[in-house]
Write a protein that holds these residues in place. Structure first.
Motif, PDB file in Angstrom:
ATOM      1  N   GLY A   1       0.812  -1.195   0.000  1.00 46.95           N
ATOM      2  CA  GLY A   1       0.000   0.000   0.000  1.00 46.95           C
ATOM      3  C   GLY A   1       0.852   1.254   0.000  1.00 46.95           C
ATOM      4  N   GLU A   2       0.213   2.378  -0.236  1.00 46.78           N
ATOM      5  CA  GLU A   2       0.923   3.649  -0.294  1.00 46.78           C
ATOM      6  C   GLU A   2       1.609   3.953   1.036  1.00 46.78           C
ATOM      7  OE1 GLU A   2       0.098   8.348  -1.445  1.00 46.78           O
ATOM      8  OE2 GLU A   2      -1.573   7.046  -0.888  1.00 46.78           O
ATOM      9  N   ASP A   3       2.863   4.394   0.931  1.00 49.45           N
ATOM     10  CA  ASP A   3       3.652   4.851   2.082  1.00 49.45           C
ATOM     11  C   ASP A   3       3.847   3.788   3.158  1.00 49.45           C
ATOM     12  OD1 ASP A   3       4.098   7.349   0.958  1.00 49.45           O
ATOM     13  OD2 ASP A   3       2.355   8.257   1.915  1.00 49.45           O
ATOM     14  N   ASP A   4       3.804   2.517   2.785  1.00 44.16           N
ATOM     15  CA  ASP A   4       4.117   1.446   3.728  1.00 44.16           C
ATOM     16  C   ASP A   4       5.519   0.932   3.404  1.00 44.16           C
ATOM     17  OD1 ASP A   4       3.999  -0.407   5.715  1.00 44.16           O
ATOM     18  OD2 ASP A   4       2.681  -1.802   4.665  1.00 44.16           O
ATOM     19  N   PRO A   5       6.520   1.199   4.260  1.00 42.98           N
ATOM     20  CA  PRO A   5       7.900   0.799   3.949  1.00 42.98           C
ATOM     21  C   PRO A   5       8.091  -0.715   4.079  1.00 42.98           C
ATOM     22  CG  PRO A   5       7.834   2.616   5.551  1.00 42.98           C
ATOM     23  CD  PRO A   5       6.456   2.022   5.482  1.00 42.98           C
ATOM     24  N   PRO A   6       8.369  -1.410   2.981  1.00 39.78           N
ATOM     25  CA  PRO A   6       8.585  -2.860   3.070  1.00 39.78           C
ATOM     26  C   PRO A   6       9.866  -3.195   3.815  1.00 39.78           C
ATOM     27  CG  PRO A   6       8.093  -2.177   0.809  1.00 39.78           C
ATOM     28  CD  PRO A   6       8.378  -0.942   1.584  1.00 39.78           C
ATOM     29  N   VAL A   7       9.904  -4.378   4.395  1.00 34.32           N
ATOM     30  CA  VAL A   7      11.132  -4.840   5.036  1.00 34.32           C
ATOM     31  C   VAL A   7      12.231  -4.971   3.987  1.00 34.32           C
ATOM     32  CG1 VAL A   7       9.979  -6.025   6.934  1.00 34.32           C
ATOM     33  CG2 VAL A   7      10.405  -7.257   4.810  1.00 34.32           C
ATOM     34  N   GLY A   8      13.453  -4.648   4.399  1.00 31.12           N
ATOM     35  CA  GLY A   8      14.619  -4.845   3.544  1.00 31.12           C
ATOM     36  C   GLY A   8      14.855  -3.792   2.491  1.00 31.12           C
ATOM     37  N   GLY A   9      13.920  -2.865   2.321  1.00 29.00           N
ATOM     38  CA  GLY A   9      14.083  -1.823   1.310  1.00 29.00           C
ATOM     39  C   GLY A   9      14.071  -0.454   1.940  1.00 29.00           C
ATOM     40  N   GLY A  10      14.228   0.576   1.110  1.00 33.54           N
ATOM     41  CA  GLY A  10      14.177   1.912   1.665  1.00 33.54           C
ATOM     42  C   GLY A  10      14.618   2.985   0.698  1.00 33.54           C
ATOM     43  N   LEU A  11      14.931   4.131   1.265  1.00 28.59           N
ATOM     44  CA  LEU A  11      15.313   5.311   0.489  1.00 28.59           C
ATOM     45  C   LEU A  11      16.783   5.237   0.086  1.00 28.59           C
ATOM     46  CD1 LEU A  11      13.570   7.943   2.772  1.00 28.59           C
ATOM     47  CD2 LEU A  11      12.933   7.481   0.387  1.00 28.59           C
ATOM     48  N   ARG A  12      17.054   5.720  -1.126  1.00 30.06           N
ATOM     49  CA  ARG A  12      18.436   5.842  -1.602  1.00 30.06           C
ATOM     50  C   ARG A  12      18.642   7.262  -2.118  1.00 30.06           C
ATOM     51  NH1 ARG A  12      19.902   1.673  -6.069  1.00 30.06           N
ATOM     52  NH2 ARG A  12      19.093   3.267  -7.501  1.00 30.06           N
ATOM     53  N   LEU A  13      19.455   8.015  -1.399  1.00 28.43           N
ATOM     54  CA  LEU A  13      19.781   9.372  -1.808  1.00 28.43           C
ATOM     55  C   LEU A  13      21.091   9.329  -2.594  1.00 28.43           C
ATOM     56  CD1 LEU A  13      17.666   9.789   0.433  1.00 28.43           C
ATOM     57  CD2 LEU A  13      18.964  11.798   1.173  1.00 28.43           C
ATOM     58  N   GLU A  14      21.054   9.834  -3.828  1.00 34.28           N
ATOM     59  CA  GLU A  14      22.190   9.726  -4.736  1.00 34.28           C
ATOM     60  C   GLU A  14      22.709  11.120  -5.073  1.00 34.28           C
ATOM     61  OE1 GLU A  14      19.526   6.234  -6.923  1.00 34.28           O
ATOM     62  OE2 GLU A  14      20.307   7.942  -8.093  1.00 34.28           O
ATOM     63  N   LEU A  15      24.002  11.335  -4.918  1.00 35.65           N
ATOM     64  CA  LEU A  15      24.630  12.609  -5.264  1.00 35.65           C
ATOM     65  C   LEU A  15      25.365  12.449  -6.591  1.00 35.65           C
ATOM     66  CD1 LEU A  15      25.396  15.523  -4.437  1.00 35.65           C
ATOM     67  CD2 LEU A  15      27.433  14.551  -3.341  1.00 35.65           C
ATOM     68  N   TRP A  16      24.878  13.175  -7.596  1.00 32.69           N
ATOM     69  CA  TRP A  16      25.452  13.142  -8.937  1.00 32.69           C
ATOM     70  C   TRP A  16      26.069  14.502  -9.253  1.00 32.69           C
ATOM     71  CZ3 TRP A  16      24.988   8.589 -11.884  1.00 32.69           C
ATOM     72  CH2 TRP A  16      24.089   7.634 -11.387  1.00 32.69           C
ATOM     73  N   ARG A  17      27.040  14.521 -10.176  1.00 32.70           N
ATOM     74  CA  ARG A  17      27.660  15.784 -10.581  1.00 32.70           C
ATOM     75  C   ARG A  17      27.709  15.857 -12.102  1.00 32.70           C
ATOM     76  NH1 ARG A  17      30.038  19.356  -7.329  1.00 32.70           N
ATOM     77  NH2 ARG A  17      30.242  17.783  -5.658  1.00 32.70           N
ATOM     78  N   ASP A  18      27.350  17.029 -12.627  1.00 27.03           N
ATOM     79  CA  ASP A  18      27.361  17.190 -14.084  1.00 27.03           C
ATOM     80  C   ASP A  18      28.722  17.707 -14.546  1.00 27.03           C
ATOM     81  OD1 ASP A  18      27.420  19.939 -13.606  1.00 27.03           O
ATOM     82  OD2 ASP A  18      25.302  20.247 -14.087  1.00 27.03           O
TER      83      ASP A  18
END
Length: 403
Positions: free
Chosen positions: A328-345
Motif C-alpha cells: 500500500g501507499e507509504d508502507d515501507p517494506p522490510v529490507g528496502g528503503g530510500l536511496r539518496l544519490e549525489l550526482w555531478r554534471d
C-alpha cells in the motif's frame, strides 16, 4: 491513493539519470536508509481479543530477524553492489577499501543482523564493519524519543497535526475493503457478535503522560494484524498459514495483502510523517544523512539500517510518497528503503536524486536472485518544487530539522 491503486508510475531508479542536455552524470555518493529484513511479529501486533486461532510459530524470538529475512537482505545487498559498481562507486569485484563503505544500524537484533546480512551481499567474505551501539541500548539516531534526544508536547502535537489527519480519520470510509479483509483474516467476522471495526470512531489524543500521541480506531486496530499477515507471506509460510488461510491463495492473496498494507502504512501519518512529528523523529537521523551526503571526508557509500518509522519521517521531511509493487501507499517494506544519490554534471554542479528501492513481496518470499537485469522494484521520487534531480542545497535544507 487507495490501497487498491497500482504502484505509482515513476522512472525506474535502476537507470542512471542524465543532465538536462542529455549528457551523463557522475555518481559521487549514495546514502541508503533501509528497514530491517523479515522478522517475527512483535508482541504488540498480535490483536488480542480479535484474532481467532493460535498464531503460527516462528523460528526465532519475537522481533528477531529470521534466517529467511537474512537471506533476502543478502540478496538486496548483492544487488546494490552491482548497481553501485555499474555506476562507478565501488569496484565490480573484490573487497572495497575500508574508506569506501560505512554501515551503521540501530542496536536491535533485527537491525544489526540485517546490516550484517546486507554487508555480506555488498562485499562477500570481506571484513566490512557493521557499526552499532551495544545491543539493546538506545540509539538516538533511530529512537530519539526513547533516548531523550527529542520530546513531544502531546497536546500541541495533536493540534498541529490535525490538518494532516484526513486520511486517518476517513479510513473507515475509503478503506472499508481493506478493513474488511483484515477482519476476515483475523476471523472475528464470524464471532458473535462480529467485530465491526469500521464503525469505530478514530480518536487521536494526547497520551496520559503527555509525552506522546495515542491513536484509537480502525487503523490502530488493524495495522498490527495487517503487518503480521504480510510477514507470514514474506517468510514463505504456506497459504493456509497466512492469516489462517482466510484470505485465500495465489493472486487473490497477494491482492488482499497489498490492500491491507495501506492500513499499516497509514499509522505513520500520525506517528512519523506529519510536519510536527517528522522533524522530531528525525532530529538526529536527518542531519546524519545530510552530512553523509554532502560532508567533507564522508565515504562514497553509507548504509543506515533502521525501522519503518525512520523511513516515514525522512520521507515526510522530503515531501515524497511511494508505493512499492505489492504494498500500500507509504508502507515501507522490510529490507528496502530510500536511496539518496549525489550526482555531478560536467560543469561541476551537484544534483541529488531520491529513489526508493525494495524487493516485491514475491521476490522476498521466493528469495529471488537480483541483478541489473532482474532488479528489485524501484522508483525515482520527485521532490516538491524541483522534480527528479534537485540542487544539493534543496535536499540538505529539507533535511535540516528544527523541531
Amino acid at each position: 491513493m487507495l490501497a487498491t491503486a497500482p504502484a505509482q508510475a515513476a522512472p525506474d531508479a535502476t537507470v542512471a539519470p542524465r543532465a538536462a542536455n542529455g549528457q551523463p552524470l557522475t555518481l559521487e555518493r549514495v546514502v541508503m536508509l533501509v528497514r530491517h529484513g523479515v522478522r517475527a511479529p512483535l508482541d504488540t501486533e498480535a490483536a488480542p481479543g480479535l484474532a481467532q486461532g493460535p498464531w503460527p510459530s516462528w523460528p526465532v524470538a519475537p522481533s528477531h530477524l529470521t534466517p529467511h529475512g537474512a537471506a533476502a537482505a543478502t540478496l538486496m545487498g548483492a544487488y546494490q553492489r552491482q548497481w553501485l559498481a555499474a555506476n562507478g562507486l565501488l569496484p565490480a569485484q573484490g573487497c572495497p577499501a575500508a574508506s569506501q563503505v560505512a554501515i551503521w544500524t540501530n542496536s536491535a537484533e533485527r537491525t544489526i543482523r540485517t546490516g550484517e546480512a546486507m554487508a555480506q551481499g555488498l562485499a562477500p567474505n570481506c571484513p566490512l564493519p557493521v557499526g552499532h551501539r551495544p545491543p539493546g541500548t538506545l540509539d538516538p539516531l533511530f529512537d530519539p524519543f526513547e533516548a531523550g534526544a527529542a520530546t513531544v508536547d502531546a497536546a500541541a502535537a495533536v493540534k498541529a497535526m490535525e490538518p494532516e489527519m484526513d486520511n486517518v480519520r476517513n479510513a473507515s470510509t475509503y478503506l472499508v475493503p481493506a478493513i474488511a479483509l483484515t477482519i476476515r483474516g483475523l476471523g472475528c467476522d464470524k464471532t458473535l457478535p462480529a467485530c465491526d471495526l469500521v464503525q469505530e470512531r478514530t480518536v487521536i489524543s494526547p497520551s496520559a503522560d503527555n509525552r506522546g500521541v495515542d491513536l484509537r480506531g480502525p487503523v490502530a486496530q488493524t495495522a498490527g494484524a495487517a503487518q503480521i499477515f504480510i510477514l507470514e507471506y514474506l517468510e514463505g509460510m504456506a497459504p493456509d498459514q497466512v492469516a489462517w488461510g482466510r484470505l485465500g491463495a495465489g493472486p487473490g492473496l497477494s491482492d488482499a495483502l497489498a490492500q491491507i498494507s495501506r492500513l499499516h502504512g497509514l499509522q505513520f501519518d500520525v506517528f512519523a510523517r506529519n510536519a510536527y512529528m517528522a522533524p522530531r523523529k528525525a532530529v538526529a537521523l536527518a542531519p546524519r544523512m545530510a552530512e553523509a551526503l554532502t560532508g567533507a571526508g564522508q565515504p562514497p557509500v553509507t548504509l543506515l539500517v533502521g525501522h519503518d518509522d525512520n523511513i516515514a519521517a525522512i520521507a515526510g521531511l522530503l515531501g515524497v510518497h511511494f508505493q512499492v509493487q505489492g504494498y500500500g501507499e507509504d508502507d515501507p517494506p522490510v529490507g528496502g528503503g530510500l536511496r539518496l544519490e549525489l550526482w555531478r554534471d560536467a560543469a561541476g554542479q551537484a544534483l541529488v536524486r531520491v529513489a526508493y528501492v525494495a524487493q516485491t513481496p514475491d521476490q522476498v518470499r521466493n528469495l529471488a536472485p537480483l541483478s541489473l537485469a532482474s532488479p528489485p522494484w524501484s522508483a525515482v521520487l520527485p521532490l516538491p518544487g524541483c522534480g527528479t534531480l534537485c540542487p544539493v542545497k534543496t535536499v540538505a535544507d529539507k533535511l535540516s530539522v528544527a523541531p
